[in-house]
Scaffold this motif. Sequence first.
Motif, PDB file in Angstrom:
ATOM      1  N   LEU A 220     -22.583   9.123 124.083  1.00 27.49           N
ATOM      2  CA  LEU A 220     -22.430   9.776 122.780  1.00 27.49           C
ATOM      3  C   LEU A 220     -21.090  10.494 122.621  1.00 27.49           C
ATOM      4  O   LEU A 220     -20.484  10.428 121.544  1.00 27.49           O
ATOM      5  CB  LEU A 220     -23.590  10.747 122.542  1.00 27.49           C
ATOM      6  N   PRO A 221     -20.581  11.197 123.657  1.00 23.85           N
ATOM      7  CA  PRO A 221     -19.284  11.864 123.487  1.00 23.85           C
ATOM      8  C   PRO A 221     -18.169  10.925 123.046  1.00 23.85           C
ATOM      9  O   PRO A 221     -17.281  11.327 122.293  1.00 23.85           O
ATOM     10  CB  PRO A 221     -18.999  12.441 124.884  1.00 23.85           C
ATOM     11  N   GLU A 222     -18.249   9.682 123.510  1.00 24.64           N
ATOM     12  CA  GLU A 222     -17.222   8.711 123.127  1.00 24.64           C
ATOM     13  C   GLU A 222     -17.503   8.090 121.766  1.00 24.64           C
ATOM     14  O   GLU A 222     -16.599   7.557 121.122  1.00 24.64           O
ATOM     15  CB  GLU A 222     -17.130   7.620 124.193  1.00 24.64           C
ATOM     16  N   ALA A 223     -18.759   8.145 121.337  1.00 25.18           N
ATOM     17  CA  ALA A 223     -19.134   7.541 120.056  1.00 25.18           C
ATOM     18  C   ALA A 223     -18.995   8.510 118.889  1.00 25.18           C
ATOM     19  O   ALA A 223     -18.998   8.090 117.732  1.00 25.18           O
ATOM     20  CB  ALA A 223     -20.582   7.037 120.130  1.00 25.18           C
ATOM     21  N   VAL A 224     -18.872   9.799 119.183  1.00 27.44           N
ATOM     22  CA  VAL A 224     -18.849  10.807 118.123  1.00 27.44           C
ATOM     23  C   VAL A 224     -17.675  10.617 117.179  1.00 27.44           C
ATOM     24  O   VAL A 224     -17.798  10.811 115.958  1.00 27.44           O
ATOM     25  CB  VAL A 224     -18.827  12.226 118.734  1.00 27.44           C
ATOM     26  N   THR A 225     -16.531  10.241 117.719  1.00 25.99           N
ATOM     27  CA  THR A 225     -15.354  10.031 116.868  1.00 25.99           C
ATOM     28  C   THR A 225     -15.649   8.996 115.791  1.00 25.99           C
ATOM     29  O   THR A 225     -15.264   9.152 114.628  1.00 25.99           O
ATOM     30  CB  THR A 225     -14.162   9.563 117.723  1.00 25.99           C
ATOM     31  N   PHE A 226     -16.360   7.950 116.175  1.00 31.18           N
ATOM     32  CA  PHE A 226     -16.759   6.913 115.220  1.00 31.18           C
ATOM     33  C   PHE A 226     -17.731   7.476 114.188  1.00 31.18           C
ATOM     34  O   PHE A 226     -17.627   7.201 112.985  1.00 31.18           O
ATOM     35  CB  PHE A 226     -17.392   5.737 115.967  1.00 31.18           C
ATOM     36  N   ILE A 227     -18.691   8.279 114.638  1.00 29.71           N
ATOM     37  CA  ILE A 227     -19.722   8.822 113.754  1.00 29.71           C
ATOM     38  C   ILE A 227     -19.119   9.680 112.650  1.00 29.71           C
ATOM     39  O   ILE A 227     -19.549   9.628 111.498  1.00 29.71           O
ATOM     40  CB  ILE A 227     -20.744   9.650 114.573  1.00 29.71           C
ATOM     41  N   PHE A 228     -18.078  10.450 112.992  1.00 27.53           N
ATOM     42  CA  PHE A 228     -17.478  11.358 112.013  1.00 27.53           C
ATOM     43  C   PHE A 228     -16.161  10.826 111.438  1.00 27.53           C
ATOM     44  O   PHE A 228     -15.401  11.582 110.838  1.00 27.53           O
ATOM     45  CB  PHE A 228     -17.262  12.733 112.644  1.00 27.53           C
ATOM     46  N   SER A 229     -15.896   9.547 111.645  1.00 26.75           N
ATOM     47  CA  SER A 229     -14.678   8.972 111.082  1.00 26.75           C
ATOM     48  C   SER A 229     -14.750   9.001 109.547  1.00 26.75           C
ATOM     49  O   SER A 229     -15.809   8.821 108.957  1.00 26.75           O
ATOM     50  CB  SER A 229     -14.499   7.528 111.566  1.00 26.75           C
ATOM     51  N   GLY A 230     -13.635   9.253 108.919  1.00 25.35           N
ATOM     52  CA  GLY A 230     -13.605   9.321 107.463  1.00 25.35           C
ATOM     53  C   GLY A 230     -14.011  10.665 106.899  1.00 25.35           C
ATOM     54  O   GLY A 230     -14.073  10.839 105.681  1.00 25.35           O
ATOM     55  N   THR A 231     -14.314  11.647 107.774  1.00 33.61           N
ATOM     56  CA  THR A 231     -14.662  12.991 107.318  1.00 33.61           C
ATOM     57  C   THR A 231     -13.534  13.957 107.688  1.00 33.61           C
ATOM     58  O   THR A 231     -12.558  13.579 108.324  1.00 33.61           O
ATOM     59  CB  THR A 231     -15.977  13.472 107.965  1.00 33.61           C
ATOM     60  N   LYS A 232     -13.703  15.200 107.307  1.00 32.33           N
ATOM     61  CA  LYS A 232     -12.711  16.225 107.633  1.00 32.33           C
ATOM     62  C   LYS A 232     -13.012  16.926 108.954  1.00 32.33           C
ATOM     63  O   LYS A 232     -12.335  17.883 109.320  1.00 32.33           O
ATOM     64  CB  LYS A 232     -12.651  17.261 106.506  1.00 32.33           C
ATOM     65  N   ALA A 233     -14.011  16.433 109.645  1.00 29.35           N
ATOM     66  CA  ALA A 233     -14.401  17.060 110.911  1.00 29.35           C
ATOM     67  C   ALA A 233     -13.465  16.653 112.037  1.00 29.35           C
ATOM     68  O   ALA A 233     -12.988  15.520 112.101  1.00 29.35           O
ATOM     69  CB  ALA A 233     -15.835  16.666 111.270  1.00 29.35           C
ATOM     70  N   GLU A 234     -13.193  17.599 112.936  1.00 31.54           N
ATOM     71  CA  GLU A 234     -12.409  17.344 114.147  1.00 31.54           C
ATOM     72  C   GLU A 234     -13.329  17.494 115.349  1.00 31.54           C
ATOM     73  O   GLU A 234     -14.040  18.494 115.465  1.00 31.54           O
ATOM     74  CB  GLU A 234     -11.243  18.327 114.252  1.00 31.54           C
ATOM     75  N   PHE A 235     -13.311  16.510 116.223  1.00 27.59           N
ATOM     76  CA  PHE A 235     -14.221  16.523 117.354  1.00 27.59           C
ATOM     77  C   PHE A 235     -13.511  16.993 118.617  1.00 27.59           C
ATOM     78  O   PHE A 235     -12.425  16.527 118.945  1.00 27.59           O
ATOM     79  CB  PHE A 235     -14.798  15.121 117.576  1.00 27.59           C
ATOM     80  N   LYS A 236     -14.137  17.933 119.312  1.00 24.18           N
ATOM     81  CA  LYS A 236     -13.623  18.444 120.581  1.00 24.18           C
ATOM     82  C   LYS A 236     -14.448  17.847 121.715  1.00 24.18           C
ATOM     83  O   LYS A 236     -15.632  18.147 121.851  1.00 24.18           O
ATOM     84  CB  LYS A 236     -13.712  19.967 120.612  1.00 24.18           C
ATOM     85  N   LYS A 237     -13.835  16.988 122.518  1.00 18.71           N
ATOM     86  CA  LYS A 237     -14.559  16.309 123.586  1.00 18.71           C
ATOM     87  C   LYS A 237     -15.013  17.295 124.665  1.00 18.71           C
ATOM     88  O   LYS A 237     -14.362  18.309 124.903  1.00 18.71           O
ATOM     89  CB  LYS A 237     -13.681  15.225 124.223  1.00 18.71           C
ATOM     90  N   PRO A 238     -16.131  16.989 125.332  1.00 22.70           N
ATOM     91  CA  PRO A 238     -16.586  17.854 126.428  1.00 22.70           C
ATOM     92  C   PRO A 238     -15.510  18.013 127.492  1.00 22.70           C
ATOM     93  O   PRO A 238     -14.817  17.056 127.837  1.00 22.70           O
ATOM     94  CB  PRO A 238     -17.810  17.098 126.983  1.00 22.70           C
ATOM     95  N   ARG A 239     -15.404  19.205 128.010  1.00 21.81           N
ATOM     96  CA  ARG A 239     -14.352  19.543 128.965  1.00 21.81           C
ATOM     97  C   ARG A 239     -14.634  18.978 130.361  1.00 21.81           C
ATOM     98  O   ARG A 239     -13.719  18.605 131.089  1.00 21.81           O
ATOM     99  CB  ARG A 239     -14.240  21.065 129.032  1.00 21.81           C
ATOM    100  N   TYR A 240     -15.900  18.962 130.739  1.00 18.54           N
ATOM    101  CA  TYR A 240     -16.290  18.515 132.078  1.00 18.54           C
ATOM    102  C   TYR A 240     -17.314  17.388 131.979  1.00 18.54           C
ATOM    103  O   TYR A 240     -18.173  17.401 131.108  1.00 18.54           O
ATOM    104  CB  TYR A 240     -16.911  19.664 132.880  1.00 18.54           C
ATOM    105  N   ARG A 241     -17.237  16.454 132.920  1.00 13.85           N
ATOM    106  CA  ARG A 241     -18.189  15.361 132.943  1.00 13.85           C
ATOM    107  C   ARG A 241     -19.277  15.565 133.991  1.00 13.85           C
ATOM    108  O   ARG A 241     -20.339  14.952 133.910  1.00 13.85           O
ATOM    109  CB  ARG A 241     -17.469  14.034 133.213  1.00 13.85           C
ATOM    110  N   SER A 242     -19.014  16.406 134.985  1.00 10.96           N
ATOM    111  CA  SER A 242     -19.996  16.586 136.050  1.00 10.96           C
ATOM    112  C   SER A 242     -20.007  18.027 136.537  1.00 10.96           C
ATOM    113  O   SER A 242     -19.085  18.810 136.255  1.00 10.96           O
ATOM    114  CB  SER A 242     -19.686  15.656 137.224  1.00 10.96           C
ATOM    115  N   SER A 243     -21.055  18.373 137.289  1.00 11.30           N
ATOM    116  CA  SER A 243     -21.160  19.723 137.850  1.00 11.30           C
ATOM    117  C   SER A 243     -20.061  19.980 138.882  1.00 11.30           C
ATOM    118  O   SER A 243     -19.663  21.122 139.100  1.00 11.30           O
ATOM    119  CB  SER A 243     -22.544  19.927 138.472  1.00 11.30           C
TER     120      SER A 243
END
Length: 561
Positions: A220-243
């Motif tokens: 989902l983190p990689e798909a979010v940009t697609f989901i909000f494409s064409g909107t005024k929203a800016e997506f901030k990717k998760p900072r960490y992938r693992s513990s």
Amino acid sequence: MNTDSKNYLLICEIGPIYDFVRQSRKTVDFWGASFLFSYVMSEVARDITNNGGTLFLPYLDNNPMYRRNGTIACGSVPDQIYATFTDSQRSAIENGLKTIIEEIVKTIALKVGKLAEQKGKAGVFDHGELKDFFHFFYTIHEIKDAQPTFEEFLEAERKIRIRSALRPFRQITGNNSIAKWEKCSLCGDRKRIYSKVVDKDAGLYNEEHICSVCLLKRFLPEAVTFIFSGTKAEFKKPRYRSSSDIAFSPIKACIDTADDEMKQAYKAFIRECEQISEEKDSEGRFFYDPNLRKKFTAWKKSLTEKYQDKIKLPWLDRPFYSIISMDGDNMGNNLKENWENRQDVSRIISDFSNDVDDIVSKNHGQLIFAGGEDISFVIHPEYLLGCIGELNNLYNGYFLKNDLTKPMAEKFTLSAGVVVCYHKYPLSQAILSACGMLRKAKKFRGKNATAISLIKGHTETFNFAFSNKLIGDLKRLKELLLSADISRTTPYRIKESEEVLKAITDVRHKENYLYTIIAGTRGVDKTNAEIMEIVGLLMKFEGIDAMINALLYARFLAGDK
């Protein structure tokens, strides 16, 4: 009779959030699971308003996800939505609710499926499985006026709670049972459709398998940009992938301020690890991997020698992380007492949740969810207490600034449940335990508390609850232990003297006796200012066990293994 005169309160709820969120192996799974449900509910809210309904709670007019405008750092729409409407809008709203969940999930699954094909061995999504997994409930309650009274609100809530008695399940027969090696590595319930090698030296366990449902949160983190494409929203990717990345964060912060020679040497090691490891995006995994960490041995020694004054360096060989679950105290009573000002209260809480990410990020953490006063995040223990303190001050400060809520601002507080554990400790179990610790914090006298479970090994665990008013004192205790010469046996010496300490009723005499115990472990025979301050701090924690736990936790933060 004019049917347009009827008014209704709608309550929508989605699940099963708890199980889906808990069944996570990586931090990115945790983030993705929370984001998915939050996004679905934001779209439900949009559909309701598009069909003429009015959102009652929560206040979402300033929510970036709902408005599709602003910075989206994580899920921020709660799992319950309240709305009002009349008979003229009822048909359109109900028809929308019947199909919207399936439409949203199909759209996300389409994008996630394409990403999965690029990353590993991916099969075809089981859309039937996806449809059956999400449980969406709603109830419609008739109310007298356009806005519900508090009593009408409670009656509608009692209706929606009936859903807790439902136990939806899919019948599995001998013909369609799933072989163990075909099951999802995250949930263990469904059949895999995606596989990827995660450790080429692990033999039969070298691959991770993911089902249709769990694949949504992984990508989902990689798909979010697609989901909000064409909107005024800016997506901030998760900072960490693992513990492991979280456990590594204090060291990374030290590297970021190191000289160019140290930085270049570090980057060279990372590039080398990327060539060897199946994991390509986890520096923490490289640093703590038993097969790779030897590469950093000489570099770590050089880092320690050059930056001895950095208090973060004691974490070099102590890879811990923490999960925090926070929630507002007494919200039911606060809402009841402020029912006429509920929109103001909801707006204040929404403003607060929009600012949470700034504080968590500043403290090198990763925000997982911030919907109203319900907050989840992951962070290193080094920054944990400071972050919780800042969030409490921010939350209370918002109510102090509002003239309507200022007289009752002291009632608006947050409690936190925390699990501090080794980076290899199962994330799913840590999430479960953090929720349990939050319940303990809520039972603390006066609430406004933090309950911490420190898990140092498979069997070495202790739980510690304290008022949030003592956060600064606990941080100061850690600083003193970094400089004072206090024996490791001090907590046990205090425990041995428990009955004597309980029998001493005079505060001054108790302080003197406690000073004698602490100083005696190092033979200090004269007044020591640091020990006197330590005694004063410990006396603020009620009860001998609380004193001992405060001392043990402060020692852990100071570098005690």
